[in-house]
Design a protein around this motif. Structure first.
Motif, PDB file in Angstrom:
ATOM      1  N   ILE A 101      36.505  60.386  49.043  1.00  0.00           N
ATOM      2  CA  ILE A 101      35.251  60.086  48.359  1.00  0.00           C
ATOM      3  C   ILE A 101      34.092  60.025  49.333  1.00  0.00           C
ATOM      4  CG2 ILE A 101      34.017  58.270  47.094  1.00  0.00           C
ATOM      5  CD1 ILE A 101      36.637  57.617  45.680  1.00  0.00           C
ATOM      6  N   ASP A 102      34.301  59.398  50.493  1.00  0.00           N
ATOM      7  CA  ASP A 102      33.216  59.157  51.442  1.00  0.00           C
ATOM      8  C   ASP A 102      32.943  60.332  52.368  1.00  0.00           C
ATOM      9  OD1 ASP A 102      32.823  56.674  50.366  1.00  0.00           O
ATOM     10  OD2 ASP A 102      33.844  55.574  51.963  1.00  0.00           O
ATOM     11  N   LEU A 125      41.391  64.679  43.621  1.00  0.00           N
ATOM     12  CA  LEU A 125      40.216  63.997  44.171  1.00  0.00           C
ATOM     13  C   LEU A 125      39.276  64.954  44.901  1.00  0.00           C
ATOM     14  CD1 LEU A 125      41.886  60.737  45.456  1.00  0.00           C
ATOM     15  CD2 LEU A 125      40.041  60.833  43.773  1.00  0.00           C
ATOM     16  N   ASP A 127      36.483  67.844  45.492  1.00  0.00           N
ATOM     17  CA  ASP A 127      35.226  68.118  44.794  1.00  0.00           C
ATOM     18  C   ASP A 127      35.348  69.347  43.912  1.00  0.00           C
ATOM     19  OD1 ASP A 127      33.771  65.983  46.227  1.00  0.00           O
ATOM     20  OD2 ASP A 127      34.202  67.257  47.960  1.00  0.00           O
ATOM     21  N   ILE A 155      40.254  58.177  38.483  1.00  0.00           N
ATOM     22  CA  ILE A 155      39.590  59.450  38.198  1.00  0.00           C
ATOM     23  C   ILE A 155      40.052  60.151  36.918  1.00  0.00           C
ATOM     24  CG2 ILE A 155      41.155  60.936  39.542  1.00  0.00           C
ATOM     25  CD1 ILE A 155      38.551  62.321  40.603  1.00  0.00           C
ATOM     26  N   LYS A 218      27.132  65.225  46.417  1.00  0.00           N
ATOM     27  CA  LYS A 218      28.464  64.621  46.365  1.00  0.00           C
ATOM     28  C   LYS A 218      28.367  63.101  46.419  1.00  0.00           C
ATOM     29  CE  LYS A 218      32.890  64.329  48.783  1.00  0.00           C
ATOM     30  NZ  LYS A 218      33.857  64.964  49.704  1.00  0.00           N
ATOM     31  N   ARG A 219      27.546  62.573  47.328  1.00  0.00           N
ATOM     32  CA  ARG A 219      27.392  61.116  47.434  1.00  0.00           C
ATOM     33  C   ARG A 219      26.935  60.525  46.107  1.00  0.00           C
ATOM     34  NH1 ARG A 219      23.986  59.693  52.905  1.00  0.00           N
ATOM     35  NH2 ARG A 219      25.117  61.069  54.364  1.00  0.00           N
ATOM     36  N   ASN A 222      29.628  60.737  43.330  1.00  0.00           N
ATOM     37  CA  ASN A 222      30.773  59.871  43.593  1.00  0.00           C
ATOM     38  C   ASN A 222      30.494  58.398  43.323  1.00  0.00           C
ATOM     39  OD1 ASN A 222      32.549  61.898  44.122  1.00  0.00           O
ATOM     40  ND2 ASN A 222      32.549  61.653  46.340  1.00  0.00           N
ATOM     41  N   HIS A 223      29.258  58.063  42.992  1.00  0.00           N
ATOM     42  CA  HIS A 223      29.007  56.690  42.553  1.00  0.00           C
ATOM     43  C   HIS A 223      29.695  56.399  41.218  1.00  0.00           C
ATOM     44  CE1 HIS A 223      26.619  55.187  45.776  1.00  0.00           C
ATOM     45  NE2 HIS A 223      25.687  56.112  45.652  1.00  0.00           N
ATOM     46  N   LEU A 225      32.723  57.246  40.702  1.00  0.00           N
ATOM     47  CA  LEU A 225      34.022  56.782  41.171  1.00  0.00           C
ATOM     48  C   LEU A 225      33.918  55.397  41.799  1.00  0.00           C
ATOM     49  CD1 LEU A 225      35.404  60.085  42.750  1.00  0.00           C
ATOM     50  CD2 LEU A 225      35.706  59.210  40.438  1.00  0.00           C
ATOM     51  N   ARG A 226      32.835  55.171  42.521  1.00  0.00           N
ATOM     52  CA  ARG A 226      32.665  53.844  43.122  1.00  0.00           C
ATOM     53  C   ARG A 226      32.493  52.770  42.052  1.00  0.00           C
ATOM     54  NH1 ARG A 226      29.512  57.332  46.521  1.00  0.00           N
ATOM     55  NH2 ARG A 226      30.636  57.657  48.483  1.00  0.00           N
ATOM     56  N   TRP A 229      35.787  51.598  41.103  1.00  0.00           N
ATOM     57  CA  TRP A 229      36.629  51.164  42.229  1.00  0.00           C
ATOM     58  C   TRP A 229      37.453  49.918  41.913  1.00  0.00           C
ATOM     59  CZ3 TRP A 229      38.010  54.114  46.059  1.00  0.00           C
ATOM     60  CH2 TRP A 229      38.640  53.544  47.169  1.00  0.00           C
TER      61      TRP A 229
END
Length: 266
Positions: A101-102, A125, A127, A155, A218-219, A222-223, A225-226, A229
């Motif tokens: 993710i990161d 996972l 992209d 996910i 991407k960042r 992906n929030h 997904l965060r 979390w």
């Protein structure tokens, strides 16, 4: 020209002049698995490759007869008998998910054959996940007698919706590449003989793109997904708790004996 980095037994990276680092699962001709060494390496390899000069995209592929069959029987047996092993695998499982993710670089997967357990986690996972039509994606946790904890709660509901995610995970259904694309579990499905060419085409296109635009997109995405979390952390902890219980011992015995597990009522 390309250069090779050996990461763990049956896991290496091939870094090309086109900006693509191919993370290669092996052994060649066999079934790739995540033994203790590979499982640990998959938690750190994303940052390692992102730090390599000239690398702008990561493509994960296999030279085996499947993508990755997940944890070995030895790894599962260690977890059944050792709290230390369970805690170690939990840390590593968390690191795999967080590392993917990161990682600011785009990650592409070419999913051939079986992708199970930790193999399915890496496959999905990414992209951009590209599956061969005959790929077999399986999250087999509940059949083993433990919670689906290594990535699925994070996910799968986002990819294919909660109702279908629950059905597939509770039933331990096998999904081929065509069906995985139809329900949104993977980005794209292609004929198996076109899989690697298509994955490389996508990876090279991404490697030629704007690094900041791709990383920032991407960042931002992906929030989602965060935000999920806490559900992931909870599922991972419950998976490890399950490995200390009777259901996991019965599931493991059934797997070894090639029979249907007989789980006792609570």
């Amino acid at each position: 020209m390309s250069r090779r980095i050996d990461i763990a037994p049956h896991l290496h990276a091939q870094i090309g002049d086109d900006g693509v680092a191919e993370l290669v699962l092996g052994p060649e001709g066999g079934m790739p698995t995540t033994d203790a060494q590979v499982h640990a390496a998959l938690g750190t390899v994303w940052a390692q490759l992102a730090a390599e000069p000239g690398v702008r995209c990561i493509l994960v592929r296999s030279v085996g007869k499947g993508f990755c069959a997940g944890g070995t029987l030895d790894l599962v047996q260690d977890m059944l008998g050792s709290e230390t092993a369970r805690l170690r695998v939990m840390r590593e499982g968390r690191a795999i998910v967080q590392g993917m993710i990161d990682c600011d670089l785009p990650i592409v997967t070419a999913i051939n054959g079986a992708a199970v357990g930790a193999g399915a986690a890496v496959a999905l996972l990414a992209d951009v996940s590209i599956a061969g039509h005959k790929a077999k994606i399986i999250d087999g946790h509940t059949k083993l007698g433990v919670a689906a904890g290594d990535h699925a709660a994070l996910i799968w509901p986002l990819l294919c919706g909660m109702a279908r995610a629950k059905y597939l995970l509770l039933m331990c259904s096998t999904i081929d590449g065509i069906e995985a694309e139809r329900i949104g579990l993977v980005s794209l499905a292609v004929p198996d003989d076109q899989l690697l060419d298509k994955a490389r085409e996508v990876a090279r296109t991404l490697a030629a793109g704007s690094p900041t635009a791709l990383a920032f997109t991407k960042r931002s995405l992906n929030h989602w997904l965060r935000a999920a979390w806490p559900a992931f952390e909870h599922s991972l902890a419950l998976e490890m708790l399950g490995f200390a219980g009777a259901d996991a011992r019965e599931g493991f015995a059934a797997l070894n004996e090639k029979r249907t597990p007989r789980f006792a009522a609570e």
